[in-house]
Scaffold this active site. Structure first.
Site, mmCIF file in Angstrom:
data_model
loop_
_atom_site.group_PDB
_atom_site.id
_atom_site.type_symbol
_atom_site.label_atom_id
_atom_site.label_comp_id
_atom_site.label_asym_id
_atom_site.label_seq_id
_atom_site.Cartn_x
_atom_site.Cartn_y
_atom_site.Cartn_z
ATOM 1 N N HIS A 72 1.773 80.891 -15.746
ATOM 2 C CA HIS A 72 2.101 80.218 -14.498
ATOM 3 C C HIS A 72 0.865 79.563 -13.898
ATOM 4 C CE1 HIS A 72 5.888 82.552 -14.527
ATOM 5 N NE2 HIS A 72 6.333 81.586 -13.740
ATOM 6 N N LYS A 103 0.103 81.238 -8.176
ATOM 7 C CA LYS A 103 1.165 82.247 -8.130
ATOM 8 C C LYS A 103 0.574 83.593 -7.722
ATOM 9 C CE LYS A 103 5.061 84.170 -10.725
ATOM 10 N NZ LYS A 103 5.969 83.976 -9.564
#
Length: 235
Positions: A131, A135
């Site tokens: 990600h 995040k």
């Protein structure tokens, strides 16, 4: 349909655009500095906030008699508390680690593969999720859902970010660049590997799925999942 947006970051803004394109009205765009004014006029709320705000947002929806779709992750230690409040207020609730239609189909593939691979214990399961570096939680809620799907259909009992024991699934969590989300489940043996993978190209899929879930939830009471929205429970 009147929609309250709880969390107005990048995802909230994409959800707003898609909701407007589908003919809906936005009656509240709540960020950390604003109030819940307008929430009670909504037909449904969509929560894509941060873990520290999720419980307050979801509770406020139930107390205002507004069904809520929550895509926020990292708050699930309070999940049972929210389910109890939903029941007490006769609310409507869908919480998912990922609202992408493709990811929810991927969840189904993952469980099916885990079921047919379970007798072949010379294969070891590993997972990787990648990600963007903004995040907040690791591993991702989607990776945890994938691990739980394997555990439910196999002899594995837990997942870990550390070195895995015999009955554990190792999850490698990578944070880099601006990656929307890539999840890979691999079955490794000495002679070969079997791999399934989902790659998100942008945030559009997450946002569209959340709006579709909100459309489905409006007017309903109870706790549901994306399996209900996609009619996968009978599959």
């Amino acid at each position: 349909m009147k929609i309250a947006l709880l969390g107005y970051g990048k995802m909230g803004q994409v959800i707003e655009r898609i909701a407007l394109e589908r003919g809906h009205e936005i009656v509240l765009k709540k960020d950390e500095f604003s109030t819940y004014d307008g929430l009670s006029t909504a037909d449904v709320a969509i929560d894509f906030s941060v873990p520290t705000a999720a419980v307050s947002n979801i509770s406020s929806c139930f107390n205002a008699n507004v069904p809520v779709v929550s895509g926020t992750t990292g708050w699930l230690e309070h999940y049972d508390e929210m389910i109890a409040l939903c029941a007490a207020k006769n609310g409507g609730f869908i919480s998912s680690s990922n609202f992408s239609l493709g990811v929810n189909l991927f969840f189904e593939f993952n469980e099916y593969l885990a079921k047919i691979m379970a007798p072949f214990d010379h294969y070891k399961v590993d997972m990787e999720e990648i990600h963007h570096d903004q995040k907040l939680d690791a591993p991702s809620g989607t990776a945890i859902s994938l691990a739980k799907g394997v555990i439910k259909n196999s002899n594995y009992s837990n997942w870990t970010l550390d070195t895995a024991k015999e009955n554990e699934i190792h999850i490698e969590a990578v944070r880099t660049g601006n990656v929307p989300g890539t999840h890979t489940v691999t079955y490794n043996s000495e002679v070969d590997s079997i791999e399934i993978k989902h790659t998100a190209h942008n945030r559009e899929g997450f946002a569209l799925g959340a709006v579709i879930a909100a459309e489905w939830l409006a007017g309903k009471h109870g706790v549901f999942t994306m399996k209900d929205v996609l009619n996968l429970n009978s599959k």
